[in-house]
Design an enzyme around this catalytic site. Structure first.
Site, mmCIF file in Angstrom:
data_model
loop_
_atom_site.group_PDB
_atom_site.id
_atom_site.type_symbol
_atom_site.label_atom_id
_atom_site.label_comp_id
_atom_site.label_asym_id
_atom_site.label_seq_id
_atom_site.Cartn_x
_atom_site.Cartn_y
_atom_site.Cartn_z
ATOM 1 N N ARG A 1 2.905 -7.440 66.410
ATOM 2 C CA ARG A 1 4.206 -7.696 65.795
ATOM 3 C C ARG A 1 5.347 -7.311 66.726
ATOM 4 O O ARG A 1 6.506 -7.508 66.374
ATOM 5 C CB ARG A 1 4.333 -6.873 64.524
ATOM 6 C CG ARG A 1 4.346 -7.693 63.231
ATOM 7 C CD ARG A 1 4.335 -6.682 62.122
ATOM 8 N NE ARG A 1 4.711 -7.122 60.832
ATOM 9 C CZ ARG A 1 3.873 -7.348 59.828
ATOM 10 N NH1 ARG A 1 2.581 -7.321 60.020
ATOM 11 N NH2 ARG A 1 4.321 -7.621 58.626
ATOM 12 N N LYS B 1 0.224 -15.986 55.801
ATOM 13 C CA LYS B 1 -0.843 -15.546 56.711
ATOM 14 C C LYS B 1 -2.049 -15.011 55.919
ATOM 15 O O LYS B 1 -3.174 -15.392 56.182
ATOM 16 C CB LYS B 1 -0.322 -14.445 57.665
ATOM 17 C CG LYS B 1 0.892 -14.899 58.483
ATOM 18 C CD LYS B 1 1.362 -13.830 59.445
ATOM 19 C CE LYS B 1 1.880 -12.561 58.785
ATOM 20 N NZ LYS B 1 3.127 -12.755 57.983
ATOM 21 N N ARG C 1 4.806 -12.616 44.650
ATOM 22 C CA ARG C 1 3.441 -12.320 45.135
ATOM 23 C C ARG C 1 2.789 -11.206 44.312
ATOM 24 O O ARG C 1 3.438 -10.226 43.944
ATOM 25 C CB ARG C 1 3.506 -11.899 46.599
ATOM 26 C CG ARG C 1 2.181 -11.337 47.117
ATOM 27 C CD ARG C 1 2.087 -11.318 48.611
ATOM 28 N NE ARG C 1 3.076 -10.486 49.251
ATOM 29 C CZ ARG C 1 3.283 -10.469 50.568
ATOM 30 N NH1 ARG C 1 2.573 -11.259 51.361
ATOM 31 N NH2 ARG C 1 4.206 -9.696 51.094
HETATM 32 P P1 ADP Z 1 1.944 -13.182 54.417
HETATM 33 O O1 ADP Z 1 0.516 -12.680 54.523
HETATM 34 O O2 ADP Z 1 2.337 -14.042 55.568
HETATM 35 O O3 ADP Z 1 2.911 -12.062 54.160
HETATM 36 P P2 ADP Z 1 1.038 -14.360 51.896
HETATM 37 O O4 ADP Z 1 -0.159 -15.155 52.315
HETATM 38 O O5 ADP Z 1 0.774 -13.077 51.205
HETATM 39 O O6 ADP Z 1 2.036 -14.130 53.148
HETATM 40 O O7 ADP Z 1 1.948 -15.324 50.992
HETATM 41 C C1 ADP Z 1 3.119 -14.828 50.346
HETATM 42 C C2 ADP Z 1 3.192 -15.396 48.931
HETATM 43 O O8 ADP Z 1 3.434 -16.803 48.991
HETATM 44 C C3 ADP Z 1 1.905 -15.207 48.127
HETATM 45 O O9 ADP Z 1 2.247 -14.921 46.800
HETATM 46 C C4 ADP Z 1 1.188 -16.571 48.238
HETATM 47 O O10 ADP Z 1 0.416 -16.852 47.086
HETATM 48 C C5 ADP Z 1 2.358 -17.548 48.380
HETATM 49 N N1 ADP Z 1 2.073 -18.648 49.291
HETATM 50 C C6 ADP Z 1 1.339 -18.620 50.430
HETATM 51 N N2 ADP Z 1 1.321 -19.828 51.025
HETATM 52 C C7 ADP Z 1 2.084 -20.632 50.241
HETATM 53 C C8 ADP Z 1 2.474 -22.018 50.321
HETATM 54 N N3 ADP Z 1 2.076 -22.789 51.326
HETATM 55 N N4 ADP Z 1 3.272 -22.502 49.335
HETATM 56 C C9 ADP Z 1 3.697 -21.706 48.312
HETATM 57 N N5 ADP Z 1 3.365 -20.411 48.187
HETATM 58 C C10 ADP Z 1 2.575 -19.877 49.138
HETATM 59 P P1 AMP Z 2 2.121 -7.011 55.909
HETATM 60 O O1 AMP Z 2 1.022 -6.767 54.929
HETATM 61 O O2 AMP Z 2 1.655 -7.748 57.138
HETATM 62 O O3 AMP Z 2 3.332 -7.642 55.266
HETATM 63 O O4 AMP Z 2 2.579 -5.569 56.433
HETATM 64 C C1 AMP Z 2 3.121 -4.613 55.534
HETATM 65 C C2 AMP Z 2 3.773 -3.483 56.320
HETATM 66 O O5 AMP Z 2 2.796 -2.806 57.117
HETATM 67 C C3 AMP Z 2 4.860 -3.903 57.303
HETATM 68 O O6 AMP Z 2 6.126 -4.092 56.689
HETATM 69 C C4 AMP Z 2 4.844 -2.703 58.263
HETATM 70 O O7 AMP Z 2 5.496 -1.569 57.706
HETATM 71 C C5 AMP Z 2 3.359 -2.386 58.355
HETATM 72 N N1 AMP Z 2 2.699 -3.158 59.439
HETATM 73 C C6 AMP Z 2 1.736 -4.102 59.304
HETATM 74 N N2 AMP Z 2 1.370 -4.583 60.507
HETATM 75 C C7 AMP Z 2 2.135 -3.931 61.422
HETATM 76 C C8 AMP Z 2 2.255 -3.998 62.836
HETATM 77 N N3 AMP Z 2 1.488 -4.839 63.551
HETATM 78 N N4 AMP Z 2 3.160 -3.197 63.429
HETATM 79 C C9 AMP Z 2 3.916 -2.338 62.728
HETATM 80 N N5 AMP Z 2 3.871 -2.242 61.393
HETATM 81 C C10 AMP Z 2 2.986 -3.025 60.737
#
Ligand code: ADP
Ligand code: AMP
Length: 220
Positions: free
Chosen positions: A88, A13, A127
């Protein structure tokens, strides 16, 4: 335009959000980034949410909802918002709908990123993020040009304190229990589209553009 990115932690995301915002001129609102910024600044809100975040639990609905709905008031000159990580829970989704309705708006499209749990662990433990601009990298899949340095602003990259194997397991369980059911909520509203997020970042982005154009710019 209110576009929501739904999906498990590590689905991509935060990787796709800035690209989509640039493409469709949206303001990015990532709840995780907003909360992490409060933690870094050491505000009372940051102190209040720190335990929930580091342990992989959701921050209470009332806190997150208040913060996010306040941000939703100002599109900062953009055509709409991209919400990443919010809502969420069902309670958050209902509060969001209620707030949007009171302004004659609604969630227009929800892109639900689909990735298997095993792939998630690999993505999250590799990451690295920039603590200044929140850009997301991966040691293998998306390394920065200079090791451990942000391409955008040269800040040293960090490993998030919740990106450990143990905490990921907790976050995934929370996702399945609390967030996955939102797919049904939005499907019933006719706004949910599933996206195969196991493809490369460029392929995922291309598919998302196609869906958004079809839904939004195509006028449906
Ligand atoms: P989210 O915001 O959903 O938690 P991230 O965008 O931070 O996820 O992605 C998680 C990790 O996976 C990051 O290190 C990113 O660089 C990597 N990543 C994101 N999309 C892909 C993909 N399509 N293929 C491989 N790695 C990815
Ligand atoms: P994220 O960066 O989206 O992976 O979020 C990191 C952490 O922030 C999560 O594991 C939660 O502890 C908190 N968080 C982010 N968004 C929400 C949400 N919409 N509701 C509750 N907790 C959240």
């Amino acid at each position: 335009m209110i576009l929501v990115l739904l999906g498990p932690p590590g689905a991509g995301k935060g990787t796709q959000a800035p690209r989509l915002c640039a493409e469709f001129i949206l303001r990015q609102l990532s709840s995780g980034d907003v909360l992490r910024a409060e933690k870094r600044k050491g505000t009372p809100l940051g102190d209040q949410v720190a335990w929930f975040m580091v342990s992989g639990n959701l921050v209470p609905d009332a806190i997150v909802t208040e913060v996010m709905l306040a941000q939703l008031k100002d599109p900062a000159g953009r055509r709409g918002f991209l919400l990443d990580g919010f809502p969420r829970t069902a309670t958050q989704a209902e509060s969001l709908d209620k707030s949007l309705r009171s302004n004659g708006k609604r969630v227009n499209l929800v892109l639900s990123l689909q990735v298997a749990d095993e792939e998630i662990v690999e993505r999250i433990t590799g990451r690295r993020i920039c603590p200044t601009c929140d850009r997301v990298y991966h040691l293998r899949y998306h390394p920065p040009a200079k090791p451990d340095i942000c391409d955008v602003d040269q800040t040293p990259l960090i490993l998030r304190d919740d990106d450990t194997v143990a905490v990921v397991a907790r976050r995934l369980a929370t996702y399945h229990e609390m967030t996955k059911p939102l797919e049904m909520y939005y499907r019933e509203q006719g706004v949910l589209v599933e996206v195969d997020a196991a493809q490369s970042p460029d392929e995922v982005f291309a598919r998302m553009i196609e869906i958004v154009r079809g839904r939004w710019e195509g006028g449906s």
